[in-house]
Design a protein around this motif. Structure first.
Motif, PDB file in Angstrom:
ATOM      1  N   UNK A  77       0.745  -1.153   0.047  1.00  0.00           N
ATOM      2  CA  UNK A  77      -0.002   0.067   0.189  1.00  0.00           C
ATOM      3  C   UNK A  77       1.003   1.416   0.071  1.00  0.00           C
ATOM      4  N   UNK A  78       2.073   1.111   0.569  1.00  0.00           N
ATOM      5  CA  UNK A  78       2.946   2.233   0.720  1.00  0.00           C
ATOM      6  C   UNK A  78       4.095   2.446  -0.334  1.00  0.00           C
ATOM      7  N   UNK A  79       4.321   1.342  -1.126  1.00  0.00           N
ATOM      8  CA  UNK A  79       5.189   1.407  -2.006  1.00  0.00           C
ATOM      9  C   UNK A  79       6.680   0.885  -1.499  1.00  0.00           C
ATOM     10  N   UNK A  80       6.646   0.559  -0.348  1.00  0.00           N
ATOM     11  CA  UNK A  80       8.112   0.393   0.247  1.00  0.00           C
ATOM     12  C   UNK A  80       7.974  -0.759   1.110  1.00  0.00           C
ATOM     13  N   UNK A  81       8.701  -2.043   1.069  1.00  0.00           N
ATOM     14  CA  UNK A  81       8.899  -3.054   1.801  1.00  0.00           C
ATOM     15  C   UNK A  81       9.565  -2.695   3.389  1.00  0.00           C
ATOM     16  N   UNK A  82       8.731  -2.997   4.390  1.00  0.00           N
ATOM     17  CA  UNK A  82       9.242  -2.516   5.447  1.00  0.00           C
ATOM     18  C   UNK A  82      10.647  -2.936   5.810  1.00  0.00           C
ATOM     19  N   UNK A  83      11.484  -2.225   6.393  1.00  0.00           N
ATOM     20  CA  UNK A  83      12.862  -2.678   6.641  1.00  0.00           C
ATOM     21  C   UNK A  83      13.092  -2.859   8.154  1.00  0.00           C
ATOM     22  N   UNK A  84      12.313  -3.960   8.656  1.00  0.00           N
ATOM     23  CA  UNK A  84      12.052  -4.039  10.169  1.00  0.00           C
ATOM     24  C   UNK A  84      11.809  -5.700  10.451  1.00  0.00           C
ATOM     25  N   UNK A  85      12.777  -5.997  11.659  1.00  0.00           N
ATOM     26  CA  UNK A  85      12.639  -7.080  12.218  1.00  0.00           C
ATOM     27  C   UNK A  85      11.480  -7.003  13.259  1.00  0.00           C
ATOM     28  N   UNK A  86      10.397  -8.005  13.331  1.00  0.00           N
ATOM     29  CA  UNK A  86       9.239  -8.307  14.020  1.00  0.00           C
ATOM     30  C   UNK A  86       9.479  -9.329  14.910  1.00  0.00           C
ATOM     31  N   UNK A  87       9.094  -8.942  16.317  1.00  0.00           N
ATOM     32  CA  UNK A  87       9.346 -10.352  17.287  1.00  0.00           C
ATOM     33  C   UNK A  87       7.918 -10.154  17.825  1.00  0.00           C
ATOM     34  N   UNK A 109      -0.305  -3.366  11.360  1.00  0.00           N
ATOM     35  CA  UNK A 109      -0.371  -2.391  10.418  1.00  0.00           C
ATOM     36  C   UNK A 109      -0.259  -0.913  11.304  1.00  0.00           C
ATOM     37  N   UNK A 110      -0.699  -0.985  12.542  1.00  0.00           N
ATOM     38  CA  UNK A 110      -0.577   0.494  13.224  1.00  0.00           C
ATOM     39  C   UNK A 110       0.893   0.529  13.627  1.00  0.00           C
ATOM     40  N   UNK A 111       1.389  -0.254  14.041  1.00  0.00           N
ATOM     41  CA  UNK A 111       2.799   0.010  14.781  1.00  0.00           C
ATOM     42  C   UNK A 111       3.614   0.320  13.212  1.00  0.00           C
ATOM     43  N   UNK A 112       3.381  -0.461  12.101  1.00  0.00           N
ATOM     44  CA  UNK A 112       4.081   0.148  10.896  1.00  0.00           C
ATOM     45  C   UNK A 112       3.729   1.307  10.201  1.00  0.00           C
ATOM     46  N   UNK A 113       2.686   1.720  10.465  1.00  0.00           N
ATOM     47  CA  UNK A 113       2.055   3.069  10.143  1.00  0.00           C
ATOM     48  C   UNK A 113       2.673   4.142  10.928  1.00  0.00           C
ATOM     49  N   UNK A 118       2.890   7.938   9.587  1.00  0.00           N
ATOM     50  CA  UNK A 118       1.232   7.623   9.432  1.00  0.00           C
ATOM     51  C   UNK A 118       0.828   8.061   7.988  1.00  0.00           C
ATOM     52  N   UNK A 119       1.536   7.340   6.975  1.00  0.00           N
ATOM     53  CA  UNK A 119       1.331   7.530   5.584  1.00  0.00           C
ATOM     54  C   UNK A 119      -0.112   7.209   5.030  1.00  0.00           C
ATOM     55  N   UNK A 120      -0.811   6.197   5.751  1.00  0.00           N
ATOM     56  CA  UNK A 120      -2.068   5.703   5.561  1.00  0.00           C
ATOM     57  C   UNK A 120      -3.092   6.141   6.589  1.00  0.00           C
ATOM     58  N   UNK A 121      -4.390   6.567   5.751  1.00  0.00           N
ATOM     59  CA  UNK A 121      -5.540   6.977   6.651  1.00  0.00           C
ATOM     60  C   UNK A 121      -6.246   5.807   7.514  1.00  0.00           C
ATOM     61  N   UNK A 122      -6.973   6.302   8.394  1.00  0.00           N
ATOM     62  CA  UNK A 122      -7.670   5.251   8.889  1.00  0.00           C
ATOM     63  C   UNK A 122      -8.412   4.412   8.163  1.00  0.00           C
TER      64      UNK A 122
END
Length: 296
Positions: A77-87, A109-113, A118-122
């Motif tokens: 949705x944002x056009x970018x793969x999250x560069x993040x490690x999720x535990x 979804x909330x944490x990445x936004x 906050x690029x994505x609306x509710x």
């Protein structure tokens, strides 16, 4: 080093009425969902691409996990793969009718936004959540709600901070099997009545779940446990979702703890005392601590 974290609360269905089977295979329903202080924890650290770690033996750490799929949906949705490690640290039992996987997806979804500014609306987050699962949108708002349609049309609901004793005997119950075996014609006559209002002072007047007609018939031991909850002083009791988790509703913490201690004497399964999150708490933060959840 942890960059961020978010609690992903469990829920109970205080009310669930099935109205009709839809052509797409889903069911139209009315349900009251209550988030709890019992919660999984999602931790985020910088990473190379997307990765997910979960040490729970029954939870996959790859694309079959809803957390992974939520992160992929956010990236698309944002056009970018999250560069993040999720535990993901699991505290909610798996496949228990408590919405743990759906809550984890919504929390992702909330944490990445938040992390991305906050690029994505509710509205967009709700769209992504609904595509992941019918329960996922509820967990975006983290407060009691009435769900309609397949559960994705949500209206906020103000309920007192009830206390809950949760019992899970460890049965494996397929949600799809429960819905397949619903007798909708019989439910039209004998199912849970739709109350005129959700009276917070008298939950015993409306707490009900149509899915109990299937699950309790197949597993009568669950019906016996509901009776034990009533004998232990629950103001109301029922089954969450399609089961197997049962809940007893109490007005005060000590009454719930006393009931849990009593039930533990003859019950070898999982028992937790937890509190319902209020509308104000849900609106204030996604990081309400779970100090009000206690295993017995």
């Amino acid at each position: 080093m942890t960059e961020g974290w978010r609690l992903c609360p469990a829920k109970v269905n205080l009310y669930l009425k099935v109205l009709a089977r839809r052509e797409d295979g889903y069911h139209d329903l009315v349900t009251v969902m209550q988030p709890l202080t019992l919660a999984d924890e999602l931790r985020l650290t910088p990473g190379q691409g997307l990765s997910l770690e979960c040490r729970h033996p029954e939870v996959p750490s790859g694309p079959r996990n809803l957390v992974w799929r939520a992160a992929e949906a956010f990236g698309a949705a944002t056009g970018q793969v999250p560069q993040v490690h999720l535990e993901l640290v699991k505290k909610i039992p798996v496949a228990a009718g408590l919405g743990g996987g759906s809550s984890d997806a919504a929390g992702t979804l909330l944490a990445l936004n938040d992390r991305a500014g906050t690029p994505l609306s509710a509205e967009k987050l709700h769209e992504l959540a609904a595509a992941l699962g019918a329960d996922v949108p509820f967990f975006l708002q983290r407060s009691p709600a009435v769900g309609r349609g397949i559960g994705t049309v949500l209206s906020p609901l103000d309920l007192p901070p009830y206390w809950y004793v949760l019992l899970n005997p460890g049965l494996a119950i397929s949600t799809a099997w429960v819905y397949r075996n619903l007798d909708l014609k019989a439910l039209a006559q004998t199912g849970a009545p739709l109350p005129a209002a959700w009276d917070g002072d008298h939950p015993e007047a409306w707490v009900a779940n149509d899915l109990e007609t299937v699950t309790l018939s197949r597993y009568p031991e669950l019906r016996e446990l509901l009776g034990e909850l009533a004998l232990a002083g629950a103001r109301a009791q029922g089954m969450s979702g399609s089961g197997p988790t049962l809940f007893g509703l109490f007005l005060e913490a000590e009454a719930a703890r006393a009931a849990a201690r009593r039930l533990r004497q003859n019950f070898s399964g999982w028992i937790t005392v937890t509190r319902g999150l209020t509308q104000a708490e849900g609106e204030a933060t996604g990081r309400v601590k779970d100090e009000w959840s206690e295993n017995f």
